[in-house]
Design a protein around this motif. Structure first.
Motif, PDB file in Angstrom:
ATOM      1  N   GLU A   1       0.830  -1.207   0.000  1.00 19.02           N
ATOM      2  CA  GLU A   1       0.000   0.000   0.000  1.00 19.02           C
ATOM      3  C   GLU A   1       0.868   1.262   0.000  1.00 19.02           C
ATOM      4  OE1 GLU A   1      -3.455   2.070  -0.310  1.00 19.02           O
ATOM      5  OE2 GLU A   1      -3.223  -0.093  -0.402  1.00 19.02           O
ATOM      6  N   TYR A   2       1.986   1.209   0.720  1.00 23.03           N
ATOM      7  CA  TYR A   2       2.895   2.365   0.791  1.00 23.03           C
ATOM      8  C   TYR A   2       3.501   2.659  -0.579  1.00 23.03           C
ATOM      9  CZ  TYR A   2       6.571   5.457   2.412  1.00 23.03           C
ATOM     10  OH  TYR A   2       7.381   6.539   2.598  1.00 23.03           O
TER      11      TYR A   2
ATOM     12  N   LEU B   1       2.175   1.935  -3.544  1.00 19.75           N
ATOM     13  CA  LEU B   1       1.171   2.328  -4.523  1.00 19.75           C
ATOM     14  C   LEU B   1       0.691   3.770  -4.368  1.00 19.75           C
ATOM     15  CD1 LEU B   1      -1.025  -0.898  -4.674  1.00 19.75           C
ATOM     16  CD2 LEU B   1       0.742  -0.159  -6.271  1.00 19.75           C
ATOM     17  N   ASN B   2       0.933   4.386  -3.254  1.00 20.59           N
ATOM     18  CA  ASN B   2       0.497   5.769  -3.032  1.00 20.59           C
ATOM     19  C   ASN B   2       1.668   6.722  -3.213  1.00 20.59           C
ATOM     20  OD1 ASN B   2      -2.312   5.441  -2.323  1.00 20.59           O
ATOM     21  ND2 ASN B   2      -1.565   4.341  -0.538  1.00 20.59           N
TER      22      ASN B   2
ATOM     23  N   LEU C   1       2.705  -0.092 -10.323  1.00 25.58           N
ATOM     24  CA  LEU C   1       2.831   0.543  -9.012  1.00 25.58           C
ATOM     25  C   LEU C   1       1.923   1.762  -8.862  1.00 25.58           C
ATOM     26  CD1 LEU C   1       6.712   0.363  -8.617  1.00 25.58           C
ATOM     27  CD2 LEU C   1       4.994  -1.196  -7.686  1.00 25.58           C
ATOM     28  N   SER C   2       0.821   1.747  -9.538  1.00 22.49           N
ATOM     29  CA  SER C   2      -0.124   2.863  -9.478  1.00 22.49           C
ATOM     30  C   SER C   2      -1.445   2.349  -8.921  1.00 22.49           C
ATOM     31  CB  SER C   2      -0.321   3.436 -10.882  1.00 22.49           C
ATOM     32  OG  SER C   2      -1.256   4.466 -10.850  1.00 22.49           O
ATOM     33  N   ASN C   3      -2.030   3.115  -8.034  1.00 21.33           N
ATOM     34  CA  ASN C   3      -3.285   2.662  -7.447  1.00 21.33           C
ATOM     35  C   ASN C   3      -4.505   3.046  -8.282  1.00 21.33           C
ATOM     36  OD1 ASN C   3      -3.591   5.390  -6.951  1.00 21.33           O
ATOM     37  ND2 ASN C   3      -3.461   5.223  -4.730  1.00 21.33           N
ATOM     38  N   GLY C   4      -4.291   3.742  -9.405  1.00 19.77           N
ATOM     39  CA  GLY C   4      -5.389   4.080 -10.304  1.00 19.77           C
ATOM     40  C   GLY C   4      -6.242   5.252  -9.862  1.00 19.77           C
ATOM     41  N   ALA C   5      -5.922   5.855  -8.741  1.00 17.84           N
ATOM     42  CA  ALA C   5      -6.687   7.008  -8.259  1.00 17.84           C
ATOM     43  C   ALA C   5      -6.415   8.217  -9.149  1.00 17.84           C
ATOM     44  CB  ALA C   5      -6.307   7.325  -6.814  1.00 17.84           C
TER      45      ALA C   5
END
Length: 185
Positions: A2-3, A5-6, A81-85
């Motif tokens: 999670e770290y 990806l943000n 490595l992208s969360n898509g937000a």
């Protein structure tokens, strides 16, 4: 995970940049992307036509790995490595962009109003790319480097020309944002 990806905090990214710069300084190298364009042109034989491209490009092979790393790293970052937000933009910026005709401001890195094939292949799109490319190329050559070279390496080495160039980059960005972009769109 999670770290990763943000977006990373400034102090982590800053520490990584500082580490790279210290290593470059230790090995007597400088960082910048625009110098690679000269190297690519030299590899392609441009030295036959202009003395500017006559130099030992093999001494710059290490810097070509920076370009390769940026391309591969960018691909990995976007694909894996992208969360898509959506990109977090200031609400005022989103409103201003929507007033200019950018309907999905912040939804993608490259706004389709400029970068979709249907917009690129218009006269307006071609002129934006051609004129923008010429101005960036001329400005990079005239300033003796690009934003990454001056703002990261030059400022780190306390070079006055880099400070002047970075101030010029910011002024140019403000002029583009507030005066030229509204005229184009």
């Amino acid at each position: 995970m999670e770290y990763i990806l943000n977006p990373w905090p400034w102090y982590v990214s800053g520490l990584l940049i500082a580490t790279v710069l210290l290593l470059l300084l230790y090995f007597g190298k400088t960082f910048g992307m625009s110098s690679n364009l000269r190297t690519f042109c030299s590899i392609g034989g441009a030295g036959k036509y202009a003395d500017f491209f006559k130099f030992d490009w093999r001494s710059q092979k290490w810097n070509l790995t920076v370009v390769l790393g940026a391309v591969i790293g960018g691909f990995i970052a976007v694909q894996f490595l992208s969360n898509g937000a959506p990109i977090e933009l200031n609400p005022k910026t989103v409103e201003d962009l929507q007033n200019l005709g950018f309907q999905n401001a912040g939804e993608s890195i490259l706004p389709p109003e400029i970068y979709s094939w249907e917009n690129v292949l218009t006269l307006k799109g071609m002129l934006i790319l051609l004129i923008g490319g010429l101005l960036v190329g001329f400005g990079t050559r005239y300033a003796g480097g690009c934003t990454s070279g001056h703002a990261i390496t030059g400022l780190s080495n306390l070079q006055l020309p880099s400070l002047i160039a970075v101030v010029g980059f910011f002024i140019g960005g403000l002029v583009m944002t507030h005066f030229i972009l509204p005229l184009i769109f």
